[in-house]
Structures are given as C-alpha cells and as structure tokens.
Design an enzyme around this catalytic site. Sequence first.
Site, mmCIF file in Angstrom:
data_model
loop_
_atom_site.group_PDB
_atom_site.id
_atom_site.type_symbol
_atom_site.label_atom_id
_atom_site.label_comp_id
_atom_site.label_asym_id
_atom_site.label_seq_id
_atom_site.Cartn_x
_atom_site.Cartn_y
_atom_site.Cartn_z
ATOM 1 N N LYS A 221 0.784 -1.359 0.118
ATOM 2 C CA LYS A 221 0.402 0.227 -0.097
ATOM 3 C C LYS A 221 0.743 1.136 -0.047
ATOM 4 O O LYS A 221 0.146 2.094 -0.571
ATOM 5 C CB LYS A 221 -1.036 -0.225 1.096
ATOM 6 C CG LYS A 221 -0.650 0.075 2.925
ATOM 7 C CD LYS A 221 -1.546 0.175 3.547
ATOM 8 C CE LYS A 221 -0.851 0.494 4.928
ATOM 9 N NZ LYS A 221 -1.388 0.377 6.000
ATOM 10 N N LEU B 1 9.129 0.088 -1.099
ATOM 11 C CA LEU B 1 9.107 -1.609 -0.971
ATOM 12 C C LEU B 1 9.756 -1.894 0.415
ATOM 13 O O LEU B 1 10.334 -1.216 0.673
ATOM 14 C CB LEU B 1 9.218 -2.719 -1.851
ATOM 15 C CG LEU B 1 8.376 -3.095 -3.567
ATOM 16 C CD1 LEU B 1 9.052 -3.388 -4.278
ATOM 17 C CD2 LEU B 1 7.347 -3.614 -3.074
ATOM 18 N N LYS C 129 18.370 1.236 12.753
ATOM 19 C CA LYS C 129 19.608 0.282 13.109
ATOM 20 C C LYS C 129 20.695 1.230 12.753
ATOM 21 O O LYS C 129 21.311 2.111 13.405
ATOM 22 C CB LYS C 129 20.090 -0.868 11.968
ATOM 23 C CG LYS C 129 19.787 -2.174 13.225
ATOM 24 C CD LYS C 129 18.486 -2.263 13.446
ATOM 25 C CE LYS C 129 18.050 -2.310 14.853
ATOM 26 N NZ LYS C 129 16.952 -2.030 15.242
ATOM 27 N N GLY D 173 4.107 -3.336 22.616
ATOM 28 C CA GLY D 173 3.846 -3.978 21.947
ATOM 29 C C GLY D 173 3.003 -3.340 20.309
ATOM 30 O O GLY D 173 2.959 -2.326 19.829
ATOM 31 N N HIS E 257 42.006 -15.793 17.724
ATOM 32 C CA HIS E 257 42.761 -15.366 18.667
ATOM 33 C C HIS E 257 43.185 -13.733 17.808
ATOM 34 O O HIS E 257 43.489 -13.782 17.037
ATOM 35 C CB HIS E 257 43.466 -15.894 19.174
ATOM 36 C CG HIS E 257 43.992 -15.040 20.146
ATOM 37 N ND1 HIS E 257 43.186 -14.891 21.314
ATOM 38 C CD2 HIS E 257 45.030 -14.190 20.480
ATOM 39 C CE1 HIS E 257 44.251 -13.950 22.156
ATOM 40 N NE2 HIS E 257 45.207 -13.725 21.592
#
Lengths: 430, 465
Positions: free
Chosen positions: B36, B40, B53, B271, B444
């Site tokens: 809608k 995208l 992020k 939520g 390491h």
Amino acid sequence: MAIEIKVPRLAESISEAVLVEWLKPDGGRVGVDEPVATLETDKAAVEIAAADSGILRHARRPGETVHVGDVIARVEAAPAGEPEAPAARGGDNGGPAERAGEPLPAGRPQVADAERVLSPAVRRLVDEHGLDPARIAATGKGGRLLKEDVLLHLERAGRPEATSGAAAVAPGPASEAAEAPAPPAPAARPPSPATPTDEDERVVPMSRIRLRIAERLVRAQHTAAILTTFNEIDMSAVLELRARFRESFEQRHGVRLGFMSFFTRACVLGLEEIPELNAEIRGTDIVYRRHVHLGVAVGAERGLVVPVVRHADGLGFAEIEREIARLAAKAHAGTLTLDELSGGTFTLSNGGVYGSLLSTPILNPPQSGILGMHKIEKRPIAVDDQVVIRPMMYVAVSYDHRIVDGEQAVTFLVRVKERLEDPERMLFEV
Amino acid sequence: MAEPRFDLVVIGSGPGGYVAALRAGQLGLATACVEKYPTLGGTCLNVGCIPSKALLDSSEHFAFARTQAAAHGIRAEVSLDLAAMMKRKDGVVRDLTRGVEGLFRKQKVTHVQGVARITAPGRVEVEGPEGRRALEAQRILVATGSKPVALPGIAFDGRRIVHSTDALSLPEVPRRLVVVGAGAIGLELGSVWRRLGSAVTVIEVMDRIVPGMDRASGDSLRRALEKQGLRFVFGASASAARVEGDQVHVTVSAGETTREEVCDVLLVAVGRRPYTDGLGARELGIAMDERGRLEVNEKFETSVPGVFAIGDVIRGPMLAHKAEEEGIAAVETMAGLPGHVHYEAIPNVVYTWPEFASVGLSEEEARAQGREIAIGSFPFIANGRARAMGEREGQVRILADAKTDRILGAHIVGPRASDLIAELALAIEFGASAEDVARAVHAHPTLPEAVKEAALAVAGRALHI
C-alpha cells in the site's frame, strides 16, 4: 529405474529396527528374493530380501536405526550386456567399471566413509573410546552423529562417561581422525571395549534383544501392580493319563504328548471364567479379548523369547502340542517371525524345565496375567488324613492387580488346579 | 482490461512478504506483491529495523566520540547535526527499498501499489493510485505484518505522544523522553535519544526489562543501560497523558499510587498488533485467535483454502527473520517442496549497546520444562579483544542439557552480540553439544572466543578466567 528396498511392516507395535549388517555389499549384484540385509528388532532378527535383481546401492549404514517405510537400499537395473548372475562378487565392492557413471542413490544424504565429518565432541569421544562411528545410531540432521548419540551408545554398553568431569583430562582430538576415520567393521561384530578393564571383569555390550528384555521387564515392574498367588497341583492324574496315551498319541499325531497341552487347556478354560486375566489396560479402558493367544516362554540362545500360540482357545491337545513344538524349534533356530512373537494375551512360563521349585513370574506387558509352572517333585502330602507321596508341582500366577482382583486370580489358579488334578473336567468343560 | 492470473499474490512487502515473493519467483511461480505504501520493504525497511539500526549506529558513533574517544587518545570537538543524521538514515532506507524493487525485477515479481482486499478465495482487489484493479490468484499469501499498539486513554499525536515510527524522525532531541515499555523497541529508541542527549525514563509494567528473555542476561543489560543514564521505573504503567504547550504530562500508576512525569516527548512502545484492517479477512471468515492473529496450519494455510499467512499476522514472535523463514517455507510448501521453520532456533536481538542476543531456551524456560541444565558463562571483561575495544560489559551464557551436553539456549549481552549469536543458532540447528563449540577453533583475538570459553565453562573448564 531403481527399485527401492524399504523396511517392511514388521509386526504390530514394531516401528523401528536396527540395520545390523549388509549381507550384500554396496554395488554388488543381487537376485530376486535374495536376502540383502539383516534387521534386528526388539523381538527378532529379520532378513530383508531384494524384490528385483540388479545392482544393490546401500542407502543406510549398519548400526543405524531404521523405521518402517524407510528406504534402506535401491536396486538399480544392471547395465546392459552384463549377465544378471546373482552370485558373483561377495566381498568385492564392484569394479571401477561398474561404478563409473552410476549416480549415487538419492534420498537421505549419506557421505562416503572417507569424507564423513564428525563433530569435534564426537571425534573426541570416538577416539577416546575406540569406537567405530559407523556402528553408532545417528539422530542428527542429515544423518549426522551427535554427541548425545555417542553418550547413549556408551551408556548402553555400560561405559557411561561423565559429561563434564571426564572431558577435563581428555586428550585433544587427533586431527587426522577428522579426515579419515576407521573404516566400518564389515560384519555385525560387537564393538571391542577399548578402555582397559580390570582382569576380573569382562564387558560385553547388551544385544538389542537383551536391552529390550531389560527395558520391558523394568517397565512391567513400574507400570503394573504385580502380585503373585501360589498353589500346588497333584500331578498324578496328568502323569497317569500321559503314560497311558503317550504312544498312541504320538503315533496318531506325530508329536509328543507333553504337559503344555494340559496346562494350555486348563488355562484357556480358566481364562474364560476370569476374562480380566486375558485383558489389558489401554489408557483408561479395559480391553477384553474374545480369544486366548497364549505366549509360551522359551529360553533360546539369544535370550528368552515368548512365541505365541494363536487362538489357543480353539485348539485341541494335538494341535497345541504341534504348534508349541513348531514354535520352540523356530525359537532355537532364531527364525521366529515378528508375527509369531507378538499379540499374546496371557503367558505360560515353565521354569520347571530348569528345575525351579517356586518363582514369581513377571508380567509380559501389556498382558495382565502369567502362569508359572515349576518342577514336579514327589512330596509327602496329606490325603484323607493319610500321608501319601504324590508328584507335586507348585504353580504361581502373577497378575496386574489394577484390573484383576485377588479373588479372581486365586479362583483362576484353583480352577487350573482342579482341572489338572481331575482332567476329565476338561473333557466336559466343568 | 483482462488481468493476468497469478499463481501467487502476496499482500504486503515487508521482509516476510517480499522474501516470499522472491522465493516464489525463483521457483517459477507467476507472482505479484501488493504494497500500500509507495516504497517496498514494509515496516522493517521503512520504519523499523533498518532506520532504527541506522540511528543506533549513528548515535553510537556520537556517544563514542563524546565519551570514549578520549580514552583511546582521540581528542575532538564533537557536536550533533541531527538533520544530517536523519538524512543519512533516510538514504540508507531509500537505497534498500530500491534494492527490493531491483530484486523484484530480477525474479519477475509484479509490484502492485495499493491497498489489497481479499474479496473471495483467489480474488484480490487493489485500490491504488491508478484506480481499482482485481487480481486473480491461485493462492494468496497474507503478509500484512503489524502496527504499534496504543495505550488506552493515550492517543498518538505524532509530535509529542508518538509511536516507534515517529520516534525515528523526531525533528529535535527531546530534553526529556519518557518511554513506556522496556521491550526491544523501547530500549533501542530510548538508547538512541539518550545517546543524543535526552534524559530518558523507561516505564515498564513488569519487574524487569525485556520480559520473556533470559532473566540473568536481562538484568546485566539493565545494569549496563543504567550506567549510561537510562532510568527505569518497574511495576508501573502510563494511565493517562495530556499535552500542555510543549510538554506532556504523563500519569504514571504503580499499584494504588499515581504520580505525574513531565517530558517533552512520550514514546509508547508497548507492543504491536497484527494488522488486518481492510483486508477482508473477517468477511471471508478466516479464523482468528483472541489476539486477532490469523490461524494457520503447519503449511501456513488459513481456515480458508488457498489463503495463506505468515509473519506478524500469525502466532509466534514478531521478528523480521521469523517472517522471512515462514515466507520461504510457505512458498516452498506450495511448490511441493518440504518447507520447514525450526522455531527453536530463532535468534532474538535487542540492538542496544551492549547488545542482547539470544537463541533457544532461557534459563527460566528450561527449568520450567523440568530440564536438568548446565550453564556456562564467560564475561567479556576477560576477553582480550573486548578489552582492546574498550568493552567491559556483559557475558556469554550457554545453557546445555546436563546429561547430553546438547545446547538448549544461548544468551549474550555484549559488544556485537547480534553477530555472535549466529554461531550458536547454527549449533542449535545442528544439535551440537557445548563441547562441539568448545572444540571448534576460534580465531584469536576475537569476540567469538568468549563464546568458546562459555562453551568450555559448561563443563567447568573455561581457561581464561
């Protein structure tokens, strides 16, 4: 087109088996109905035969647990021009010419031994205990061996390893082991114990049948409320009848007249009166049986097996003796089929053949009753206030007190006793 | 105009929907994907995972430059250009959403813009900017995702009382920010604005942050966040809020007591709810549970044959990667392939700093199941690479079955926990034991060595502590 060899439906209640060994090598030729593999279930070893002739392609490896319907191998049409001789190659894995260009069997991914990669923990355990990974049943993704598979294997072999403790002193894994694990043992040889054991001990892994016997017996003890009731039987009448008819019976029916037929008939009649002893608990239901399928315990080389005399309630003395003789012979030969081993509703166990005077038999779940026979021994008893010597046998019935009341079990045993002390009763079913 | 008939029409182009559409295209199904919004990618790419992020990374750099650079011997005058930070974030989103368009072209997925409504099995009507069109489809996959939930009595106004989407584009740094909800979204956005200078108070109705995740790990994250200046109020909720001028007066209730908290912006992050508005699911009679989620069977098919659903609109955690795997499994099953999602091995990440990543069972879940477990823990303070980075917070916790040593769960609080968890998700996926991870060679000096040490610690033999 390749024909799949699948694990057949072995018997009711049996859904898995262990692929014990290949009787025909991967890439070898097989003929129609030629046995290609041995499967061992909880109850018996079964041979699986090829349905068509051609080149055998293994899809599973020895030691793996397989389920009904699993494809264990494929038989591919032999390349044109080659004779379809079923004999040939024995241990030879097929010449390179035959191998070339032939696709590997599809289905479950199986890597060749040389490239089979073991996880680090599995590698360490296998090295430390000198195990052949090919012989351990794998449950991981894509047929991979998990640490827990090896731990279970060790536990079953009586060599459990402490998860955290032992690792502390474990030597590091040899790096070559990742690339080239030991080739799998060719036959069903029990893995040799690698950890040095004390001179006084000999560690032998339990066979699957033995393991299963152990499991079932313990399960019976855990689930059923087992109680045993005893009685003794004066066997004079049975012995007398048997002596009288032994020869004519054998001549007429071609089988020895033993005690088992007497006991079977007596039990059948007793079970008709006390059907709970022939029933089983299923969930919250009691399942009563219309027929008696009588398990007869036979001590065979691989452990105690209990083949079943089907519809024992409809058989006469001769038919019972014949059936028991047939099953016992197969038990000793190790050729009992799974159908012959399953579906019993009540069991007869004769410890007398080994000289047992008295014992408490253990239920064969999900059955609710078992009758133990013992040795016949001349003992002084009182008859009409006189001490007389009679051939006596102690008998015991163990029953699941959850569905069988004490009174019923005692009554059953008294009925068995009455009919054996007075066998004419069996003739008239009274 | 005759519309082509599609094998599959996917409704929603979030990570669940667009990945399902790509997989369907790969498998040769004639596929359309209805979205809608003009771009995208759904919530995740546009107003969720990706922009948050981008801001988390930017704000981390800012916080580093301000508070830690000096310790590394770097001196600089640092100031914030919020507009530039937002512009960069928008650029990242733009590039990625365009990337999805490119991927659609590559897999020949037809992109249809508009609001989809299922009018009958096999029929989707799309109300778009170019008018209405009807799509015929053999199968329909609902991947409409979720929307933020509002608190009763507290309406969003988009400026002062906001949900997660608005909180990604605040025009200025609020002096005081109150966040309701100490779940992943609340903690991440609270962290962003805290680093950029806000005084942040987080109100949580439960007695701890990230309820549902491993408690011991959650507690260690809370301590780390408190050190950064986040303030937590537990056992409390916001029962009302009113805007007065430039300020929001929030009524905070805890049991019988209420008090007022004043802030510049109130972020409600309690939520998300499954989003099926206008989809026609109810009219079509698709069975839903009491939380409004579409009920599906193991093939992700709803109660209406031919209509499938995945992602946030069905049961399970609302995670982009969970939706992706479901989308792939659903489409593969449609194509007759054995699609499967392994729900026990889905990682869950909170992108705070330190990050909190987990996979498998929490300690509480394992104990509730009556399992005997062995726990191995290793702190980053004892990891050489973490020390070189200047990171001292957090630890790796590995839960294994006490008998079989199989890894049941892993919980990492620490630097790059989101990346570190992948190794343990793979381990669980393959039924690996803790010893397997402990015996695998780890380079390491790296952060994954902490994972190896925690795996060693399961057997009580960590080396570097």
